[in-house]
Scaffold this motif. Structure first.
Motif, PDB file in Angstrom:
ATOM      1  N   VAL A 143     -78.074  33.917 -55.662  1.00 53.43           N
ATOM      2  CA  VAL A 143     -78.384  32.481 -55.589  1.00 53.43           C
ATOM      3  C   VAL A 143     -79.196  32.122 -54.356  1.00 53.43           C
ATOM      4  CG1 VAL A 143     -76.448  31.717 -56.984  1.00 53.43           C
ATOM      5  CG2 VAL A 143     -76.192  31.817 -54.522  1.00 53.43           C
ATOM      6  N   SER A 144     -79.264  33.020 -53.360  1.00 53.43           N
ATOM      7  CA  SER A 144     -80.152  32.669 -52.252  1.00 53.43           C
ATOM      8  C   SER A 144     -81.547  33.247 -52.490  1.00 53.43           C
ATOM      9  CB  SER A 144     -79.570  33.092 -50.907  1.00 53.43           C
ATOM     10  OG  SER A 144     -79.312  34.457 -50.892  1.00 53.43           O
TER      11      SER A 144
ATOM     12  N   VAL B  64     -67.469  28.161 -63.825  1.00 54.31           N
ATOM     13  CA  VAL B  64     -68.449  28.558 -64.846  1.00 54.31           C
ATOM     14  C   VAL B  64     -69.549  27.508 -64.928  1.00 54.31           C
ATOM     15  CG1 VAL B  64     -68.774  28.916 -67.317  1.00 54.31           C
ATOM     16  CG2 VAL B  64     -66.815  29.934 -66.169  1.00 54.31           C
ATOM     17  N   LEU B  65     -69.140  26.241 -64.873  1.00 58.12           N
ATOM     18  CA  LEU B  65     -70.115  25.144 -64.954  1.00 58.12           C
ATOM     19  C   LEU B  65     -71.182  25.251 -63.860  1.00 58.12           C
ATOM     20  CD1 LEU B  65     -71.057  22.282 -65.839  1.00 58.12           C
ATOM     21  CD2 LEU B  65     -69.325  21.362 -64.308  1.00 58.12           C
ATOM     22  N   ILE B  66     -70.759  25.387 -62.603  1.00 59.36           N
ATOM     23  CA  ILE B  66     -71.794  25.400 -61.563  1.00 59.36           C
ATOM     24  C   ILE B  66     -72.518  26.742 -61.484  1.00 59.36           C
ATOM     25  CG2 ILE B  66     -70.941  23.499 -60.158  1.00 59.36           C
ATOM     26  CD1 ILE B  66     -69.767  25.544 -58.267  1.00 59.36           C
ATOM     27  N   LYS B  67     -71.893  27.792 -61.995  1.00 60.22           N
ATOM     28  CA  LYS B  67     -72.644  29.056 -62.057  1.00 60.22           C
ATOM     29  C   LYS B  67     -73.752  28.962 -63.114  1.00 60.22           C
ATOM     30  CE  LYS B  67     -69.326  32.133 -59.995  1.00 60.22           C
ATOM     31  NZ  LYS B  67     -68.201  33.060 -60.192  1.00 60.22           N
ATOM     32  N   PHE B 104     -75.222  26.969 -52.651  1.00 62.28           N
ATOM     33  CA  PHE B 104     -73.995  27.264 -53.401  1.00 62.28           C
ATOM     34  C   PHE B 104     -72.949  27.782 -52.422  1.00 62.28           C
ATOM     35  CE2 PHE B 104     -72.706  28.424 -57.898  1.00 62.28           C
ATOM     36  CZ  PHE B 104     -71.395  28.665 -57.583  1.00 62.28           C
ATOM     37  N   LEU B 105     -71.866  27.018 -52.248  1.00 61.99           N
ATOM     38  CA  LEU B 105     -70.777  27.514 -51.404  1.00 61.99           C
ATOM     39  C   LEU B 105     -69.708  28.097 -52.301  1.00 61.99           C
ATOM     40  CD1 LEU B 105     -69.522  27.845 -48.613  1.00 61.99           C
ATOM     41  CD2 LEU B 105     -68.473  25.617 -48.909  1.00 61.99           C
ATOM     42  N   PHE B 106     -69.506  29.402 -52.206  1.00 56.29           N
ATOM     43  CA  PHE B 106     -68.576  30.073 -53.109  1.00 56.29           C
ATOM     44  C   PHE B 106     -67.130  29.816 -52.712  1.00 56.29           C
ATOM     45  CE2 PHE B 106     -72.432  32.248 -54.074  1.00 56.29           C
ATOM     46  CZ  PHE B 106     -72.316  32.552 -55.417  1.00 56.29           C
ATOM     47  N   ALA B 179     -81.798  20.877 -51.450  1.00 59.53           N
ATOM     48  CA  ALA B 179     -81.797  19.487 -51.899  1.00 59.53           C
ATOM     49  C   ALA B 179     -80.523  19.169 -52.676  1.00 59.53           C
ATOM     50  CB  ALA B 179     -83.014  19.227 -52.768  1.00 59.53           C
ATOM     51  N   VAL B 180     -79.930  20.219 -53.250  1.00 58.62           N
ATOM     52  CA  VAL B 180     -78.699  20.046 -54.016  1.00 58.62           C
ATOM     53  C   VAL B 180     -77.666  21.019 -53.460  1.00 58.62           C
ATOM     54  CG1 VAL B 180     -77.632  20.322 -56.270  1.00 58.62           C
ATOM     55  CG2 VAL B 180     -79.935  19.402 -56.110  1.00 58.62           C
ATOM     56  N   MET B 181     -76.442  20.558 -53.291  1.00 56.57           N
ATOM     57  CA  MET B 181     -75.369  21.453 -52.827  1.00 56.57           C
ATOM     58  C   MET B 181     -74.296  21.534 -53.913  1.00 56.57           C
ATOM     59  SD  MET B 181     -75.494  23.068 -49.945  1.00 56.57           S
ATOM     60  CE  MET B 181     -73.775  23.538 -49.911  1.00 56.57           C
ATOM     61  N   LEU B 182     -73.810  22.742 -54.154  1.00 52.91           N
ATOM     62  CA  LEU B 182     -72.702  22.932 -55.079  1.00 52.91           C
ATOM     63  C   LEU B 182     -71.554  23.558 -54.289  1.00 52.91           C
ATOM     64  CD1 LEU B 182     -74.844  24.618 -57.883  1.00 52.91           C
ATOM     65  CD2 LEU B 182     -74.215  22.216 -57.746  1.00 52.91           C
ATOM     66  N   TYR B 183     -70.454  22.850 -54.233  1.00 50.30           N
ATOM     67  CA  TYR B 183     -69.299  23.374 -53.479  1.00 50.30           C
ATOM     68  C   TYR B 183     -68.226  23.798 -54.463  1.00 50.30           C
ATOM     69  CZ  TYR B 183     -71.288  20.608 -49.595  1.00 50.30           C
ATOM     70  OH  TYR B 183     -72.102  20.067 -48.644  1.00 50.30           O
ATOM     71  N   ASP B 184     -67.823  25.063 -54.430  1.00 50.26           N
ATOM     72  CA  ASP B 184     -66.749  25.529 -55.308  1.00 50.26           C
ATOM     73  C   ASP B 184     -65.440  25.578 -54.532  1.00 50.26           C
ATOM     74  OD1 ASP B 184     -65.250  26.526 -57.309  1.00 50.26           O
ATOM     75  OD2 ASP B 184     -66.518  28.258 -57.745  1.00 50.26           O
TER      76      ASP B 184
END
Ligand SMILES: Nc1ncnc2c1ncn2[C@@H]1O[C@H](COP(=O)(O)OP(=O)(O)O)[C@@H](O)[C@H]1O
Ligand SMILES: [Mg+2]
Lengths: 269, 260
Positions: A143-144, B64-67, B104-106, B179-184
């Motif tokens: 993803v990076s 699963v959604l954000i992946k 993407f923060l895992f 520009a977009v952050m996804l935090y899991d």
């Protein structure tokens, strides 16, 4: 507990044990082939991760030197001591250096070193990649915007392919040194005499094919380690399983490749 | 005749502009793993600049959604638009370019254990040859400063606590200025105080980096601090949505359960 076990066995019998086994064998072979094809393709696609490749060569090669050296030394020593009684029975004791050299260089050196590296390097790669997969590190690279296959898999397979021949040569030399020592235990042979006998006994057809096959052994170790680690899917438990099956499968593959290599050598030389 | 034509044009224009307002637009997303149907026609939009919290029990398919959003998992059906691009049609280079704009923060922070914190942060920058080495160092320090962990720069991930790992993971995604952050599940497994710090950090990130974010959690305290809007997932579809206050007063038993 007991009854559930029985039930599981029973279910397997219901399906017929052969069909699922064959099916999983062929599906495994298919995905391994695809993985190999992907490696061959990505080998030529940039980015080329030169620094990571050198680092992996260091890990695979340099870090394995002590282990490979010690086993090589013992191998040469033991083989010489074990062969001496038989040879002296035939009054051919003077053939000892030549016989040991041929068996080490042609067969025992490459195979034993490859098996040791399958245990050390192959399991290490399998476990490392599996834990990277399980802790989402491979996904994080992806993803990076970095190609994890080039960075992780290509470098490791290339490193084992290039380093195993070096390790085998190293191990062969140490094994001959061990053999020299063993020859000298009961008797006096000078260093020059021993090595001139060794070199006289070796022909191009002994050295060259066995050197070439070590590249394939190295490739098998890296490939299976990466394949098992990269495709793990059973969580934390998968880390151990990947390491384990990497060793088993790559050892098996080394023997199969050795058998094929011997047949080819036999035909050509 | 003329009138209706110009009318049409107008509605078209508003359609286009409203499409541009969305950072992420997910329509009718389906995903199953063998017989396990995880997402069953999920619809979701993330407006620009919004902090959207997605609540849901474990195993409802939040990860699963954000992946799917970053193309790690391929859905069977549905459309997925991120920053105006159709993720499902993007390939190699273009997909990677888009991924660099999406942080993407895992769940597990996914720090590279064989590298120091500094190397971890520099890693995403390695494909960009235009950035000089000093500049990279400055970016690393800036990102670490923003998460308050500048002293940890030379540590290995194994030496960090859970909260610190999450912050380093966050710094590593912020370094590409997404520009977009996804935090899991950013606060998963942390104590309440550290959780609150991380939640505050998420709101700070929006201020500083002007991000739009999806925050997946089942921690209601985190939702309270970070959310502009909350979506509740159940059985692979959206059960309901609203602001924190609206959901607090909701009659739906599954939603009420979070506030008890
Ligand atoms: N790679 C995968 N392969 C098979 N099943 C998966 C995979 N990823 C997730 N699942 C399944 O999808 C469901 C939702 O998982 P997930 O999105 O991780 O849940 P959560 O909402 O807790 O994040 C689970 O039942 C899980 O078993
Ligand atoms: Mg999850």
């Amino acid at each position: 507990m007991d009854s559930s076990k029985k039930k599981a066995i029973h279910e397997d019998e219901d399906n017929g044990p052969w069909f699922p086994m064959l099916f999983s064998f062929f599906s495994e072979m298919t995905s391994l082939t695809l993985f190999t094809a992907k490696y061959c393709k990505n080998l030529f696609i940039p980015p080329y991760e030169i620094n990571e490749l050198l680092k992996q060569c260091y890990f695979v090669g340099y870090r394995s030197l002590p282990l490979v050296g010690i086993t090589g030394f013992i191998m040469g020593l033991v083989l010489t001591i074990q062969s001496r009684p038989t040879l002296s029975e035939f009054g051919a004791e003077s053939w000892l250096p030549a016989m040991v050299a041929v068996s080490i260089i042609r067969e025992i050196g490459p195979v034993i070193t490859a098996l040791i590296c399958a245990g050390k390097v192959g399991s290490g790669i399998g476990a490392e990649l599996a834990s990277m997969r399980v802790t989402e590190q491979i996904d994080a690279m992806e993803v990076s915007g970095i190609n994890p296959f080039n960075y992780i898999v290509v470098t490791r397979i290339l490193a084992t392919t290039l380093m195993l021949p070096v390790l085998v040569v190293f191990s062969d030399v140490i094994a001959l040194a061990g053999s020299f020592l063993a020859v000298n235990i009961n008797g006096e042979v000078t260093f020059t005499l021993f090595f001139s006998q060794v070199i006289d006994s070796l022909a191009f057809s002994d050295v060259f094919p066995s050197f070439i096959k070590t590249f394939f052994f190295g490739f098998a170790i890296g490939l299976i380690g990466c394949y098992k680690g990269y495709n793990t899917d059973k969580g934390t438990e998968g880390v151990g399983l990947s390491a384990n099956s990497a060793v088993v499968l790559s050892s098996l593959l080394i023997f199969v490749m050795d058998m094929i290599a011997v047949q080819i050598t036999d035909l050509l030389f | 005749m003329n009138d209706s034509n110009s009318d049409k044009k107008k509605t078209n224009e508003t359609d286009e502009t409203s499409a541009k307002e969305f950072a992420i637009e997910i329509v009718d997303l389906h995903k199953s793993f063998k017989s396990n149907r995880v997402l069953k026609g999920l619809n979701l939009v993330l407006a620009k600049g919004e902090n959207l919290v997605v609540l849901g029990k474990s195993g409802t398919g939040k990860s699963v959604l954000i992946k799917c959003v970053v193309g790690l998992i391929e859905p069977e059906e549905g459309s997925l638009t991120v920053l105006g691009e159709n993720v499902l049609e993007l390939k190699d280079k273009k997909l990677n370019d888009l991924r660099k704009k999406v942080g993407f923060l895992f769940q597990s922070a996914a720090l590279y254990d064989s590298m120091t914190v500094r190397e971890n942060l520099k890693f995403p920058l390695r494909t960009d040859p235009s950035i000089e080495e000093d500049e990279k160092e400055a970016l690393v320090k800036e990102a670490l400063e923003n998460v308050g962990l500048l002293d940890a720069i030379d540590k290995m991930p194994s030496e960090l606590s859970g909260g610190m790992r999450k912050r380093v993971g966050l710094a590593r995604t912020l370094i590409l200025k997404p520009a977009v952050m996804l935090y899991d599940e950013p606060t998963n497994g942390l104590d309440p105080i550290t959780s609150r710090e991380i939640s505050k950090l998420i709101t700070d990130v929006r201020e500083k980096y002007k991000t739009s974010s999806i925050i997946i959690t089942h921690d209601i305290a985190c939702a309270k601090i970070t959310a502009d809007r909350i979506v509740v997932l159940k059985d692979g579809v959206c059960l309901t949505e609203g602001t924190f206050e609206e959901l607090q007063n909701s009659e739906i038993p599954e939603v009420r359960a979070y506030f008890e």
